[in-house]
Design a protein around this motif. Structure first.
Motif, PDB file in Angstrom:
ATOM      1  N   ASN A 193       0.876  -1.170   0.000  1.00 40.91           N
ATOM      2  CA  ASN A 193       0.000   0.000   0.000  1.00 40.91           C
ATOM      3  C   ASN A 193       0.913   1.219   0.000  1.00 40.91           C
ATOM      4  O   ASN A 193       1.795   1.336   0.854  1.00 40.91           O
ATOM      5  CB  ASN A 193      -0.901   0.032   1.236  1.00 40.91           C
ATOM      6  N   VAL A 194       0.690   2.107  -0.963  1.00 35.47           N
ATOM      7  CA  VAL A 194       1.552   3.274  -1.122  1.00 35.47           C
ATOM      8  C   VAL A 194       0.725   4.542  -0.992  1.00 35.47           C
ATOM      9  O   VAL A 194      -0.340   4.665  -1.619  1.00 35.47           O
ATOM     10  CB  VAL A 194       2.246   3.263  -2.506  1.00 35.47           C
ATOM     11  N   SER A 195       1.229   5.474  -0.208  1.00 30.23           N
ATOM     12  CA  SER A 195       0.630   6.803  -0.093  1.00 30.23           C
ATOM     13  C   SER A 195       1.606   7.807  -0.680  1.00 30.23           C
ATOM     14  O   SER A 195       2.789   7.800  -0.327  1.00 30.23           O
ATOM     15  CB  SER A 195       0.349   7.154   1.371  1.00 30.23           C
ATOM     16  N   LEU A 196       1.112   8.642  -1.576  1.00 30.54           N
ATOM     17  CA  LEU A 196       1.916   9.680  -2.230  1.00 30.54           C
ATOM     18  C   LEU A 196       1.268  11.036  -1.958  1.00 30.54           C
ATOM     19  O   LEU A 196       0.039  11.132  -1.952  1.00 30.54           O
ATOM     20  CB  LEU A 196       1.931   9.475  -3.747  1.00 30.54           C
ATOM     21  N   THR A 197       2.066  12.061  -1.790  1.00 37.50           N
ATOM     22  CA  THR A 197       1.478  13.391  -1.665  1.00 37.50           C
ATOM     23  C   THR A 197       1.198  14.006  -3.032  1.00 37.50           C
ATOM     24  O   THR A 197       0.502  15.011  -3.125  1.00 37.50           O
ATOM     25  CB  THR A 197       2.382  14.342  -0.847  1.00 37.50           C
ATOM     26  N   ASP A 198       1.708  13.378  -4.094  1.00 34.64           N
ATOM     27  CA  ASP A 198       1.483  13.875  -5.453  1.00 34.64           C
ATOM     28  C   ASP A 198       1.447  12.697  -6.420  1.00 34.64           C
ATOM     29  O   ASP A 198       2.471  12.038  -6.646  1.00 34.64           O
ATOM     30  CB  ASP A 198       2.599  14.841  -5.840  1.00 34.64           C
ATOM     31  N   LEU A 199       0.278  12.422  -6.994  1.00 33.33           N
ATOM     32  CA  LEU A 199       0.153  11.305  -7.937  1.00 33.33           C
ATOM     33  C   LEU A 199       0.979  11.502  -9.202  1.00 33.33           C
ATOM     34  O   LEU A 199       1.182  10.558  -9.962  1.00 33.33           O
ATOM     35  CB  LEU A 199      -1.314  11.063  -8.307  1.00 33.33           C
ATOM     36  N   ASN A 200       1.493  12.702  -9.411  1.00 30.69           N
ATOM     37  CA  ASN A 200       2.400  12.917 -10.538  1.00 30.69           C
ATOM     38  C   ASN A 200       3.696  12.138 -10.358  1.00 30.69           C
ATOM     39  O   ASN A 200       4.457  11.967 -11.311  1.00 30.69           O
ATOM     40  CB  ASN A 200       2.695  14.407 -10.731  1.00 30.69           C
TER      41      ASN A 200
END
Length: 126
Positions: free
Chosen positions: A76-83
């Protein structure tokens, strides 16, 4: 069924009320790893460096639990920017081999310590 707490000095110490990982039976639940250097407890600079360090931390915890990154069945990955999604895929490809495990990646408003990526994992070991 037994419950075992996993800890290694090769990954950052917990920054809250959680364990690096918990093993129940053959399943290991690995807490979200940031791009923190385990020696300095400082975040690496930028997405690529943080993602690579998060993987290094995950690898150390997997090994402390008796497995490897190849034993992970779900990330499971959390990113602050999907870019950063394409760069994330590049880091995953550098650390894993096919067939790849299941994965989710979502954009979040914030990550602890001001990180830009956090990766948690579920590993199965025999």
């Amino acid at each position: 069924m037994s419950r075992q707490t996993i800890h290694t000095d090769l990954a950052p110490a917990a920054v809250g009320t959680y364990s690096q990982a918990v093993k129940v039976g053959n399943t290991v639940y690995i807490s979200g790893q940031l791009g923190l250097d385990p020696k300095t407890m400082e975040l690496k600079d930028g997405f690529d460096a943080q993602a690579k360090q998060a993987f290094a931390n995950l690898k150390a915890i997997c090994e402390a639990a008796g497995g490897s990154l190849n034993d992970v069945v779900k990330f499971n990955v959390s990113l602050t920017d999907l870019n950063d999604f394409a760069a994330l895929n590049t880091v995953f490809e550098a650390n894993l081999t096919a067939p790849y495990p299941a994965r989710a990646a979502v954009q979040v408003a914030a990550i602890p310590k001001g990180g830009v990526v956090e990766i948690e994992a579920i590993m199965f070991v025999e």
